[in-house]
Design a protein around this motif. Structure first.
Motif, short mmCIF file in Angstrom:
data_model
loop_
_atom_site.label_atom_id
_atom_site.label_comp_id
_atom_site.label_asym_id
_atom_site.label_seq_id
_atom_site.Cartn_x
_atom_site.Cartn_y
_atom_site.Cartn_z
N LEU A 1 0.74 -1.07 -0.07
CA LEU A 1 0.03 0.13 0.28
C LEU A 1 1.02 1.16 -0.19
N GLU A 2 1.81 1.31 0.75
CA GLU A 2 2.93 2.45 0.96
C GLU A 2 3.40 2.78 -0.58
N ASN A 3 3.34 1.78 -1.33
CA ASN A 3 4.03 1.67 -2.83
C ASN A 3 3.07 2.04 -3.69
N ASN A 4 1.97 2.24 -3.35
CA ASN A 4 0.52 2.61 -4.27
C ASN A 4 0.33 1.55 -5.10
N LYS A 5 0.23 0.08 -4.27
CA LYS A 5 -0.25 -1.04 -4.95
C LYS A 5 -1.73 -1.29 -4.14
N HIS A 6 -2.58 -1.79 -5.15
CA HIS A 6 -3.91 -2.30 -4.68
C HIS A 6 -3.26 -3.70 -3.92
N VAL A 7 -4.35 -3.91 -2.81
CA VAL A 7 -3.91 -5.19 -2.19
C VAL A 7 -5.11 -6.26 -2.05
N LEU A 8 -4.91 -7.48 -2.31
CA LEU A 8 -5.59 -8.59 -2.01
C LEU A 8 -5.12 -9.46 -1.17
N CYS A 9 -5.33 -9.42 0.20
CA CYS A 9 -4.50 -10.13 1.45
C CYS A 9 -5.39 -11.25 1.74
N GLU A 10 -4.56 -12.57 1.92
CA GLU A 10 -5.26 -13.81 2.44
C GLU A 10 -5.90 -13.25 4.02
N LYS A 11 -6.96 -14.07 4.20
CA LYS A 11 -7.46 -13.90 5.68
C LYS A 11 -6.33 -14.32 6.47
N PRO A 12 -6.09 -14.04 7.79
CA PRO A 12 -6.62 -12.77 8.38
C PRO A 12 -5.67 -11.74 7.89
N MET A 13 -6.24 -10.38 7.49
CA MET A 13 -5.56 -9.18 6.87
C MET A 13 -4.52 -8.91 8.02
N GLY A 14 -4.84 -8.92 9.26
CA GLY A 14 -3.83 -8.74 10.43
C GLY A 14 -4.01 -9.64 11.60
N MET A 15 -2.98 -9.64 12.47
CA MET A 15 -3.10 -10.36 13.71
C MET A 15 -4.01 -10.00 14.72
N THR A 16 -4.32 -8.72 14.77
CA THR A 16 -4.89 -8.00 15.76
C THR A 16 -5.88 -6.88 14.96
N TYR A 17 -6.95 -6.52 15.93
CA TYR A 17 -7.59 -5.29 15.29
C TYR A 17 -6.81 -4.09 14.90
#
Length: 342
Positions: free
Chosen positions: A98-114
């Motif tokens: 994202l910081e390098n201006n790419k769209h992102v499809l991220c496998e679940k879970p998108m993060g480890m925490t809220y």
């Protein structure tokens, strides 16, 4: 949803980068190959293991290979990156893209925490980039049909949902190791949660979760009770040591609908005399995971949204990803994995 600047033409080609060289990356690229070639193209793949990246790239005829993820992030020929690394790395690699201006499809879970998920959502919105948590279940046609059936009153008022999800995966390293982001809640439990939220469409008022931790401190089984407004409830059971029914029972005043393989369903049995089945596309290569050809639905969703200038999917909104991260934080805190949700 915020529109992206300069909406793209309806016939544009979405150029993909792949971050990660595991089995899901192979299945993803194979599923992408079943879609129109003028809409999707994988142009580069990156992994920490250059030899594995080279093997995957050779098989799928991907021209560019990177060792590590920095070069992939800087590659200006890439529109969107599929993040398929270990759970623990989802946040940092998605943030880098994202910081390098790419769209992102991220496998679940998108993060480890809220906190991690909310940070990614805020960054994507700030930069007006498309971001999607890869909750592939949501994009199966069976989910659309289920939603229509419920909305039309086919089940009456739904008061209880019961879901079991158990597979013997306790010998897989990423599920055993806490420092790899393993655990049944983030691997299997999140699939059950998303279905309950898909049906009830509002947060629970209470959640109680118990289960067992492995010697390494990883959650290997859970049993959860969720309470919703207006007398509605849900029970969830997941296990990494035992095979469970792997079904969802949706109980309404007009009957019960049983959804087999609820996380990737190809059949919807509305009644004994009324069922619909969808055929999955045939990939060029063999898939590793059950119904992985259905990854094509979420890949096409990315194209559909980006071509319309949308920065998130109406079928799996970023707010819902944030909510799911809050719920999994609560479950993991009750299990003693997180301290105060951190």
């Amino acid at each position: 949803m915020l529109p992206m600047p300069e909406p793209t033409h309806m016939d544009f080609e979405l150029k993909w980068g792949i971050a990660g060289v595991g089995m899901i990356a192979h299945d993803f690229i194979t599923a992408l190959g079943t879609l129109p070639a003028h809409q999707h193209k994988v142009v580069a793949i990156a992994g920490k293991d250059l030899e594995r990246a080279d093997r995957l790239a050779s098989l799928h005829k991907i021209a560019t290979i990177y060792e590590g993820y920095e070069a992939l992030a800087r590659d200006d020929s890439i529109d969107i990156v599929f993040v398929s690394v270990l759970n623990l790395q989802h946040y940092e690699i998605s943030k880098l893209m994202l910081e390098n201006n790419k769209h992102v499809l991220c496998e679940k879970p998108m993060g480890m925490t809220y906190k991690q998920v909310k940070s990614l959502v805020d960054l994507a919105r700030e930069k007006k980039l498309f971001l999607l948590e890869g909750m592939w279940s949501r994009f199966f046609p069976a989910y659309d049909a289920l939603d229509r059936h419920i909305s039309s009153g086919g089940l009456g008022d739904i008061y209880h949902i019961s879901i079991q999800f158990g597979v013997e995966i306790n010998d897989i390293e990423r599920n055993l190791m806490k420092d790899l982001g393993g655990g049944v809640i983030l691997d299997l439990g999140i699939y059950m949660l998303q279905l309950v939220q898909f049906i009830y469409k509002e947060p629970p008022t209470d959640i109680v979760c118990t289960g067992h931790l492995s010697k390494a401190g990883v959650d290997e089984s859970i049993s959860c009770a969720l309470k919703y407004k207006d007398g509605r409830t849900a029970t969830l059971a997941a296990h990494t040591r035992a095979t469970l029914t792997n079904k969802a029972d949706i109980n309404g005043t007009k009957g019960t609908l049983v959804l087999d393989y609820f996380w990737c369903p190809t059949v919807l049995h509305v009644s004994a005399a009324n069922s619909t089945e969808w055929s999955l596309p045939k990939g060029k290569y063999k898939f590793h995971f059950h119904n992985s050809a259905g990854l094509s639905y979420q890949i096409q969703e990315c194209w559909d949204c980006i071509s319309k200038g949308l920065t998130e999917s109406p079928k799996m909104s970023l707010e819902e990803s944030v909510l799911l991260s809050k719920l999994t934080d609560t479950m993991r805190t009750q299990m003693g994995i997180l301290e105060n949700g951190l």
